[in-house]
Design a protein around this motif. Structure first.
Motif, PDB file in Angstrom:
ATOM      1  N   GLU A 306       1.013  -1.110  -0.368  1.00 15.84           N
ATOM      2  CA  GLU A 306      -0.200  -0.212   0.314  1.00 15.84           C
ATOM      3  C   GLU A 306       0.615   1.233   0.272  1.00 15.84           C
ATOM      4  O   GLU A 306       0.572   2.262  -1.207  1.00 15.84           O
ATOM      5  CB  GLU A 306      -0.747  -0.320   1.284  1.00 15.84           C
ATOM      6  CG  GLU A 306      -1.860   1.365   1.827  1.00 15.84           C
ATOM      7  CD  GLU A 306      -3.099   1.117   0.380  1.00 15.84           C
ATOM      8  OE1 GLU A 306      -3.436   0.707  -0.480  1.00 15.84           O
ATOM      9  OE2 GLU A 306      -3.142   2.618  -0.504  1.00 15.84           O
ATOM     10  N   GLN A 310       1.334   3.993  -3.352  1.00 18.34           N
ATOM     11  CA  GLN A 310       0.660   5.537  -2.996  1.00 18.34           C
ATOM     12  C   GLN A 310       2.422   6.206  -2.627  1.00 18.34           C
ATOM     13  O   GLN A 310       2.651   7.337  -3.243  1.00 18.34           O
ATOM     14  CB  GLN A 310       1.105   6.308  -1.262  1.00 18.34           C
ATOM     15  CG  GLN A 310      -0.580   5.370  -0.888  1.00 18.34           C
ATOM     16  CD  GLN A 310      -1.343   5.542   0.102  1.00 18.34           C
ATOM     17  OE1 GLN A 310      -0.679   6.480   0.922  1.00 18.34           O
ATOM     18  NE2 GLN A 310      -2.716   4.812   0.532  1.00 18.34           N
ATOM     19  N   ASN A 311       3.730   5.510  -3.071  1.00 16.29           N
ATOM     20  CA  ASN A 311       4.747   6.349  -2.658  1.00 16.29           C
ATOM     21  C   ASN A 311       5.705   5.381  -3.540  1.00 16.29           C
ATOM     22  O   ASN A 311       6.824   4.872  -2.415  1.00 16.29           O
ATOM     23  CB  ASN A 311       5.006   7.423  -1.105  1.00 16.29           C
ATOM     24  CG  ASN A 311       6.724   7.738  -1.108  1.00 16.29           C
ATOM     25  OD1 ASN A 311       7.186   8.152  -2.603  1.00 16.29           O
ATOM     26  ND2 ASN A 311       7.017   7.652  -0.281  1.00 16.29           N
TER      27      ASN A 311
END
Ligand SMILES: C[S@@+](CC[C@H](N)C(=O)[O-])C[C@H]1O[C@@H](n2cnc3c(N)ncnc32)[C@H](O)[C@@H]1O
Length: 326
Positions: A306, A310-311
């Motif tokens: 996750e 996101q990054n």
């Protein structure tokens, strides 16, 4: 979201630092201050260090601090956040200088301990290293760190006082030295072929820009659909590490950080490539074998899928934690 830099493994870092409200923590890689904010949110006090004046200015302005220049580096003071521009390889002298300033300004009189030389220095409960470069440094073309942004090859984290740039190295080293650089600091399998191409190119003109270097590398090793990273990644990493002498700084900073820690204090390190991670791992094992510390991360913590989604820049992060026993 912080556009300067998204902090990696933030929850894990804050949980491992085990923040005691009102106690001091060192964030040795301040960057955009993401981890620092996390410590402040838990009511810890932070000494934020960065070699790059842009990081000090970014966080100083966010907190409305009065940033001052002393001997060509920046410092800023408030009761719970201190910023200091320097290489973390000078950690002991940084903390000693800050302690002297705090004592002479009677800013904080509760949190001192005796250093080995019996001077009063701030008692430190945790030190965080979040190694490498920030998104801001990579994204700002003029810093010359990225093969995605055409710019003069610079790569200095401290543009105020460092003299040697990536351009100096790429044009100044001989073929053997280039091979060694790419191989040792980039673990680049095509080191020999890339070095040969660089020497050929230099017969025509000096290599001046990130694009020129990236294109030389692509001419040796074109990008294929199975590549997870750009073929220039390793050479650019090697140059950046060399320009900023990153491995020596880390080797010298870890024992200083450990000696500054109070018993029970924690050293938390996020590394982004195997050369750094090996140094951290070996230092931790050494301290554990000497019965001075306990390793709290049997295996390094890594970002979840996750977080990586996101990054994506977090993907190679590895977090290791050491707790000081005595
Ligand atoms: C990955 S970023 C840190 C990001 C930060 N933790 C955040 O949440 O925004 C690394 C930062 O460390 C700084 N840095 C790298 N090597 C350093 C050194 N030897 N001494 C001090 N700062 C250093 C870089 O200038 C950069 O701003």
């Amino acid at each position: 979201m912080n556009s300067y830099h998204i902090p990696v493994l933030l929850n894990e870092v804050i949980s491992y630092l085990n923040i005691h409200p009102g106690h001091w923590y060192v964030d040795a890689n301040l960057g955009g201050g993401g981890h620092t904010e996390g410590i402040l949110d838990k009511e810890g006090k932070v000494i934020g260090i960065d070699i790059d004046s842009e990081a000090i200015n970014e966080v100083g302005q966010k907190h409305n601090l009065n940033i001052k220049t002393f001997d060509s580096h920046l410092e800023a003071y408030s009761p719970d956040l201190i910023l200091y521009q320097d290489n973390f390889s000078n950690l002991e002298s940084i903390i000693s200088n800050i302690s002297n300033r705090l004592i002479s300004n009677s800013f904080d009189n509760k949190h001192y301990t005796k250093s080995p030389s019996s001077k009063n220095i701030i008692r430190i409960n945790g030190v965080l290293f979040d190694l490498g470069v920030s998104t801001h440094q990579l994204e700002k073309a003029s810093r010359g760190f990225s093969f995605n942004k055409n710019a003069p090859l610079d790569m200095r984290m401290n543009q105020l006082s460092e003299q040697t740039t990536a351009m100096d190295l790429i044009n100044g080293l001989n073929q053997g030295e280039l091979i060694e650089l790419f191989f040792k600091l980039g673990e680049e399998h095509f080191a020999k072929m890339i070095a040969r191409k660089i020497i050929e190119f230099r017969k025509i003109k000096a290599i001046e820009t990130t694009d020129e270097l990236a294109n030389i590398i692509l001419s040796v090793r074109p990008r294929s659909h199975i590549d997870r990273t750009h073929p220039a990644t390793r050479v650019f990493q090697a140059l950046r590490i060399a320009v900023n002498d990153e491995l020596h700084s880390l080797k010298s900073a870890l024992p200083q950080a450990f000696s500054l820690l109070s018993p029970g204090g924690r050293l938390v390190v996020i590394s982004f490539h195997s050369l750094e991670d090996r140094i951290v791992k070996n230092f931790f094992i050494q301290e554990e074998n000497m019965k001075r510390a306990k390793v709290l991360t049997e295996k390094p913590e890594e970002p979840t899928e996750e977080e990586i989604k996101q990054n994506p820049r977090s993907r190679s992060g590895k977090l290791r934690v050491l707790e000081k026993i005595s």
